[in-house]
Design a protein around this motif. Structure first.
Motif, short mmCIF file in Angstrom:
data_model
loop_
_atom_site.label_atom_id
_atom_site.label_comp_id
_atom_site.label_asym_id
_atom_site.label_seq_id
_atom_site.Cartn_x
_atom_site.Cartn_y
_atom_site.Cartn_z
N LYS A 2 9.31 23.62 -0.03
CA LYS A 2 9.59 22.19 -0.08
C LYS A 2 11.07 21.96 -0.41
O LYS A 2 11.59 22.55 -1.34
CB LYS A 2 8.70 21.54 -1.14
N LEU A 3 11.71 21.09 0.36
CA LEU A 3 13.10 20.77 0.09
C LEU A 3 13.16 19.46 -0.69
O LEU A 3 13.47 18.40 -0.16
CB LEU A 3 13.90 20.66 1.39
N GLY A 4 12.86 19.56 -1.97
CA GLY A 4 12.83 18.39 -2.83
C GLY A 4 14.06 18.32 -3.71
O GLY A 4 15.10 18.92 -3.43
N ILE A 5 13.90 17.62 -4.81
CA ILE A 5 15.01 17.40 -5.75
C ILE A 5 15.51 18.72 -6.32
O ILE A 5 16.71 18.88 -6.55
CB ILE A 5 14.60 16.40 -6.85
N ARG A 6 14.61 19.67 -6.53
CA ARG A 6 15.02 20.98 -7.06
C ARG A 6 15.98 21.67 -6.10
O ARG A 6 17.00 22.21 -6.52
CB ARG A 6 13.79 21.86 -7.29
N PHE A 7 15.67 21.64 -4.81
CA PHE A 7 16.56 22.25 -3.82
C PHE A 7 17.92 21.56 -3.82
O PHE A 7 18.95 22.22 -3.90
CB PHE A 7 15.95 22.19 -2.42
N PHE A 8 17.93 20.24 -3.72
CA PHE A 8 19.19 19.53 -3.57
C PHE A 8 20.08 19.67 -4.80
O PHE A 8 21.29 19.90 -4.68
CB PHE A 8 18.94 18.06 -3.22
N LEU A 9 19.50 19.57 -5.99
CA LEU A 9 20.31 19.75 -7.20
C LEU A 9 20.79 21.19 -7.34
O LEU A 9 21.95 21.44 -7.69
CB LEU A 9 19.52 19.32 -8.43
N SER A 10 19.91 22.16 -7.07
CA SER A 10 20.31 23.57 -7.13
C SER A 10 21.43 23.86 -6.14
O SER A 10 22.41 24.53 -6.47
CB SER A 10 19.13 24.48 -6.81
N TRP A 11 21.26 23.37 -4.94
CA TRP A 11 22.22 23.59 -3.87
C TRP A 11 23.60 23.02 -4.23
O TRP A 11 24.60 23.73 -4.21
CB TRP A 11 21.68 22.96 -2.59
N ILE A 12 23.64 21.76 -4.60
CA ILE A 12 24.91 21.10 -4.87
C ILE A 12 25.58 21.68 -6.12
O ILE A 12 26.78 21.99 -6.11
CB ILE A 12 24.72 19.57 -5.02
N PHE A 13 24.82 21.85 -7.20
CA PHE A 13 25.43 22.34 -8.43
C PHE A 13 25.84 23.81 -8.33
O PHE A 13 26.87 24.19 -8.88
CB PHE A 13 24.52 22.10 -9.64
N SER A 14 25.08 24.64 -7.63
CA SER A 14 25.51 26.03 -7.47
C SER A 14 26.77 26.09 -6.62
O SER A 14 27.69 26.86 -6.91
CB SER A 14 24.40 26.90 -6.89
N ALA A 15 26.85 25.25 -5.58
CA ALA A 15 28.05 25.19 -4.75
C ALA A 15 29.26 24.72 -5.58
O ALA A 15 30.36 25.28 -5.46
CB ALA A 15 27.83 24.27 -3.56
N LEU A 16 29.04 23.72 -6.43
CA LEU A 16 30.14 23.22 -7.28
C LEU A 16 30.62 24.29 -8.26
O LEU A 16 31.83 24.46 -8.46
CB LEU A 16 29.70 21.98 -8.04
N VAL A 17 29.68 25.00 -8.87
CA VAL A 17 30.05 26.06 -9.81
C VAL A 17 30.83 27.16 -9.10
O VAL A 17 31.90 27.59 -9.56
CB VAL A 17 28.80 26.63 -10.52
N MET A 18 30.33 27.62 -7.95
CA MET A 18 31.01 28.69 -7.22
C MET A 18 32.38 28.23 -6.72
O MET A 18 33.36 28.98 -6.78
CB MET A 18 30.15 29.21 -6.08
N PHE A 19 32.46 27.00 -6.20
CA PHE A 19 33.74 26.47 -5.72
C PHE A 19 34.72 26.35 -6.89
O PHE A 19 35.90 26.70 -6.75
CB PHE A 19 33.56 25.12 -5.03
N GLY A 20 34.25 25.87 -8.03
CA GLY A 20 35.11 25.76 -9.21
C GLY A 20 35.65 27.12 -9.64
O GLY A 20 36.84 27.27 -9.94
N ILE A 133 13.55 21.93 -13.61
CA ILE A 133 12.96 20.87 -12.78
C ILE A 133 11.58 21.29 -12.32
O ILE A 133 11.42 22.31 -11.65
CB ILE A 133 13.85 20.55 -11.56
N HIS A 134 10.61 20.50 -12.67
CA HIS A 134 9.23 20.77 -12.26
C HIS A 134 8.90 19.93 -11.04
O HIS A 134 9.04 18.72 -11.07
CB HIS A 134 8.26 20.46 -13.39
N GLU A 135 8.50 20.59 -9.98
CA GLU A 135 8.03 19.89 -8.79
C GLU A 135 6.57 20.24 -8.59
O GLU A 135 6.23 21.39 -8.30
CB GLU A 135 8.83 20.31 -7.55
N PRO A 136 5.70 19.27 -8.77
CA PRO A 136 4.26 19.55 -8.58
C PRO A 136 3.98 19.98 -7.14
O PRO A 136 4.57 19.44 -6.21
CB PRO A 136 3.58 18.24 -8.92
N GLN A 137 3.13 20.96 -7.00
CA GLN A 137 2.75 21.45 -5.68
C GLN A 137 1.34 20.99 -5.39
O GLN A 137 0.43 21.15 -6.19
CB GLN A 137 2.85 22.96 -5.61
N LEU A 138 1.18 20.43 -4.21
CA LEU A 138 -0.14 19.97 -3.78
C LEU A 138 -1.01 21.15 -3.39
O LEU A 138 -0.54 22.10 -2.79
CB LEU A 138 0.01 19.00 -2.61
#
Length: 141
Positions: A2-20, A133-138
């Motif tokens: 699932k590409l939920g909030i966990r993916f988007f936050l992980s993606w953006i923040f890991s990219a920001l940390v590595m770019f920094g 981040i907890h994402e409930p799974q159906l």
């Protein structure tokens, strides 16, 4: 997956940390940006997009079926970062993306260690968001 909030936050923040980390290492500590043969704005823009791709790639590698066999998130993150960092190092070395003209074995080893450390820290951001981040799974009937 699932590409939920966990993916988007992980993606953006890991990219920001590595770019920094990239910017601090190459732009400030090593002062490599003075050797760039084209406009710095282009370089930084291309680097930003590249790190967005790295961030997504690290997330997908972390969530791959092969690495999911490792149940410990921390160990999986370390392996993911190591694989990503060494892969990036190999690609950059093969296509000769370096801001140094005289590459020595010591320089290559330091570059390899740096890439592995940088991508491992990016993977640890993914681990952090995976735990926090907890994402409930159906359930499927």
């Amino acid at each position: 997956m699932k590409l939920g909030i966990r993916f988007f936050l992980s993606w953006i923040f890991s990219a920001l940390v590595m770019f920094g980390l990239f910017y601090i290492w190459h732009g400030i500590f090593l002062n490599d940006f003075k050797r760039i043969q084209f406009p710095l704005t282009w370089f930084v823009t291309f680097a930003a997009f590249t790190y967005l791709i790295f961030g997504a790639g690290i997330y997908f590698l972390f969530e791959s079926s092969l690495l999911k066999k490792i149940r410990n998130f921390f160990i999986r993150g370390l392996i993911c970062g190591g694989v990503a960092g060494f892969s990036l190092f190999m690609i950059a070395t093969i296509v000769h993306i370096s801001l140094t003209t005289n590459l020595s074995a010591q320089h290559l080893m330091m570059d390899c260690i740096w890439q592995i450390a940088e991508q491992t820290l990016g993977a640890m951001v993914v681990v952090l968001f995976k735990v926090v981040i907890h994402e409930p799974q159906l359930e499927h009937a």
